[in-house]
Design an enzyme around this catalytic site. Structure first.
Site, PDB file in Angstrom:
ATOM      1  N   ALA A   1       0.769  -1.236  -0.070  1.00  0.00           N
ATOM      2  CA  ALA A   1       0.025  -0.125   0.030  1.00  0.00           C
ATOM      3  C   ALA A   1       0.759   1.343   0.067  1.00  0.00           C
ATOM      4  CB  ALA A   1      -0.915   0.102   1.303  1.00  0.00           C
TER       5      ALA A   1
ATOM      6  N   GLN B   1       0.958   5.542  -1.638  1.00  0.00           N
ATOM      7  CA  GLN B   1       0.505   6.633  -2.891  1.00  0.00           C
ATOM      8  C   GLN B   1       1.736   6.237  -3.910  1.00  0.00           C
ATOM      9  OE1 GLN B   1       0.153   8.418  -5.656  1.00  0.00           O
ATOM     10  NE2 GLN B   1       1.395  10.055  -4.612  1.00  0.00           N
TER      11      GLN B   1
ATOM     12  N   SER C   1      11.493   0.790  -4.456  1.00  0.00           N
ATOM     13  CA  SER C   1      11.158   1.258  -6.147  1.00  0.00           C
ATOM     14  C   SER C   1      12.457   1.830  -6.878  1.00  0.00           C
ATOM     15  CB  SER C   1      10.265   2.495  -6.087  1.00  0.00           C
ATOM     16  OG  SER C   1      10.192   2.995  -7.168  1.00  0.00           O
TER      17      SER C   1
ATOM     18  N   GLU D   1      12.732   4.367  -8.343  1.00  0.00           N
ATOM     19  CA  GLU D   1      12.759   5.755  -8.204  1.00  0.00           C
ATOM     20  C   GLU D   1      13.484   6.195  -7.130  1.00  0.00           C
ATOM     21  OE1 GLU D   1      10.711   8.639  -9.747  1.00  0.00           O
ATOM     22  OE2 GLU D   1      10.986   7.031 -11.030  1.00  0.00           O
TER      23      GLU D   1
ATOM     24  N   TYR E   1       7.950  11.157  -3.812  1.00  0.00           N
ATOM     25  CA  TYR E   1       7.396   9.800  -3.666  1.00  0.00           C
ATOM     26  C   TYR E   1       8.641   9.050  -3.813  1.00  0.00           C
ATOM     27  CZ  TYR E   1       6.846   4.938  -5.513  1.00  0.00           C
ATOM     28  OH  TYR E   1       6.771   3.825  -5.597  1.00  0.00           O
TER      29      TYR E   1
ATOM     30  N   ASN F   1      10.032  -0.401 -13.139  1.00  0.00           N
ATOM     31  CA  ASN F   1       8.456  -0.306 -13.378  1.00  0.00           C
ATOM     32  C   ASN F   1       7.791  -1.482 -13.883  1.00  0.00           C
ATOM     33  OD1 ASN F   1       9.858   2.178 -13.819  1.00  0.00           O
ATOM     34  ND2 ASN F   1       7.942   3.101 -14.545  1.00  0.00           N
ATOM     35  N   HIS F   2       7.059  -2.090 -13.468  1.00  0.00           N
ATOM     36  CA  HIS F   2       6.106  -3.212 -13.704  1.00  0.00           C
ATOM     37  C   HIS F   2       4.769  -2.867 -14.231  1.00  0.00           C
ATOM     38  CE1 HIS F   2       6.682  -2.774  -9.373  1.00  0.00           C
ATOM     39  NE2 HIS F   2       5.343  -3.127  -9.332  1.00  0.00           N
TER      40      HIS F   2
ATOM     41  N   ARG G   1      -2.817  -2.218 -14.787  1.00  0.00           N
ATOM     42  CA  ARG G   1      -2.315  -0.950 -14.462  1.00  0.00           C
ATOM     43  C   ARG G   1      -3.258   0.190 -14.291  1.00  0.00           C
ATOM     44  NH1 ARG G   1       1.923   1.161 -11.540  1.00  0.00           N
ATOM     45  NH2 ARG G   1       3.791   1.596 -12.861  1.00  0.00           N
TER      46      ARG G   1
ATOM     47  N   THR H   1       2.267   3.860 -19.278  1.00  0.00           N
ATOM     48  CA  THR H   1       2.004   2.753 -20.268  1.00  0.00           C
ATOM     49  C   THR H   1       0.598   2.458 -20.325  1.00  0.00           C
ATOM     50  OG1 THR H   1       2.190   1.261 -18.499  1.00  0.00           O
ATOM     51  CG2 THR H   1       4.061   1.579 -19.337  1.00  0.00           C
TER      52      THR H   1
ATOM     53  N   LYS I   1      -1.984   4.500 -20.002  1.00  0.00           N
ATOM     54  CA  LYS I   1      -2.388   5.686 -20.728  1.00  0.00           C
ATOM     55  C   LYS I   1      -2.297   5.443 -22.348  1.00  0.00           C
ATOM     56  CE  LYS I   1      -1.768  10.612 -20.875  1.00  0.00           C
ATOM     57  NZ  LYS I   1      -1.370  11.865 -20.279  1.00  0.00           N
TER      58      LYS I   1
ATOM     59  N   GLY J   1       3.957  14.016 -21.716  1.00  0.00           N
ATOM     60  CA  GLY J   1       4.860  14.582 -21.413  1.00  0.00           C
ATOM     61  C   GLY J   1       6.081  14.475 -21.989  1.00  0.00           C
TER      62      GLY J   1
END
Ligand code: F7E
Length: 329
Positions: free
Chosen positions: A86, A88, A130, A132, A154, A183-184, A189, A195, A197, A216
């Protein structure tokens, strides 16, 4: 026969939670999910990804912002494994509201760890780290020893969660692992991620429901894999005798532009005719290029992804085409 292992998944209604729940059920686990109260109030909207599992799992209302609610849940069940997914998780949103991202992602992780330490110190804990966290990368490809340089609230919150997880492992001798997942993606998703989108808009354009795709930064490069392969990696990490941290990645990097080209190509269209660059989707600070080195998990745990990038894009576009066609019947 030994009793079924009991697993708790936070974020069970998300993409990863839903795949992981399926895989654990197949392995004979008793699966429990922590969900927001609102998910139970509106199950048709909030539990769509796990609708087909609802009669085989147990959902518990609790909040990542409330230590007592987490404490209460953990006090009532003897969980063997806890997968803390869990969060954001939308990077762009974390720039808009860094405070709630930090609150949920950092405190939520801390509450989980603190409650387990108090009540179930033998329960194994998985933290969803992540790529990130690598942000403005210090070396390429990125591996477990690469220093972090997060570029968003994040990313910063994930570094904090990662360090908390390591600290509980070292300070309290608890079994705590972090997966540093690149990224997965997949047909489940969320639509806000690039991806999905793209795949959803490609399907809408193909079926005459949309005329353009606004994006973007097309030059950002990511190491994209299939979420099903990555949730399998989470479970594998939790079975190893010693707790450790692992990078999970495909080892291939593609730009957002490459993803568009392939996704439009899948339905016989030329992306250049439909994709429009829109400043609104740029981020205040970008992570330009990510590519992971997952040698450690491949060698130590024998993990191998089953999906290629090409298969991933194809599956996502086909699934979106099918779901729109079905909704029109
Ligand atoms: O963006 C660029 C955007 O939002 C990918 C999360 O699961 O993976 C995910 O984070 C790239 C970025 O994912 C649009 O600027 C261009 O460079 O799909 P994304 P993300 O930020 O990489 C990591 C591993 C996580 O842990 C996160 O939770 O695509 N991009 N145009 C765009 N991105 C979006 N969303 N929308 C655009 O229109």
């Amino acid at each position: 026969m030994s009793p079924a292992k009991k697993a708790l998944i936070t974020g069970i209604t998300g993409q990863d939670g839903s795949y992981l729940a399926e895989q654990l059920l197949d392995l004979g686990y008793e699966v429990h999910g922590l969900v927001r109260r609102v998910a139970l109030e509106m199950p048709e909207h909030r539990t769509e990804r796990i609708a087909h599992l609802l009669d085989r799992i147990t959902l518990h209302p609790a909040s990542m912002e409330s230590y007592p609610s987490i404490f209460h849940l953990i006090s009532r069940h003897e969980f063997d494994e806890c997968y803390h997914l869990a969060a954001q998780s939308f990077v762009a949103e974390s720039f808009r509201d860094g405070f709630s991202t930090m609150n949920i992602n950092i405190n939520g992780t801390h509450y989980m760890l603190a409650a387990l330490r108090e009540l179930r110190p033998k329960c194994r804990f998985y933290f969803a780290g992540s790529s990130e966290m690598f942000g403005k990368v210090r070396e390429t490809p990125q591996r477990e020893t690469t220093p972090f340089y997060p570029r968003s609230p994040y990313g910063i919150s994930k570094v904090a969660g990662f360090e908390l997880t390591r600290n509980y492992r070292e300070a309290y001798d608890m079994y705590c692992v972090s997966g540093i997942l690149f990224n997965h993606e997949g047909p489940r998703r969320g639509f806000e991620f690039v991806t999905r989108k793209i795949s959803a808009t490609v399907a809408r354009i193909k079926l005459g429901l949309a005329t353009e795709l606004r994006l973007g930064n097309l030059d950002a490069q990511r190491d994209w894999g299939h979420a099903k392969d990555y949730t399998r990696a989470m479970h594998l990490m939790m079975q190893y005798p010693e707790a450790d941290d692992y990078v999970v990645a495909s080892g291939e990097s593609h730009s957002v532009r490459d993803f568009c080209e392939r996704a439009f190509g899948e339905v016989g269209l030329d992306y250049e005719k439909y994709v429009k660059v829109d400043e609104r989707f740029y981020r205040p600070a970008e992570v330009d290029q990510l590519v992971g080195d997952s040698t450690k998990i491949r060698k130590q745990l024998g993990w191998q992804p089953e999906y290629t990038f090409e298969q991933l894009v194809k599956e996502m576009v086909q699934a979106d085409l099918e779901s729109i066609e079905k909704s029109r019947q």
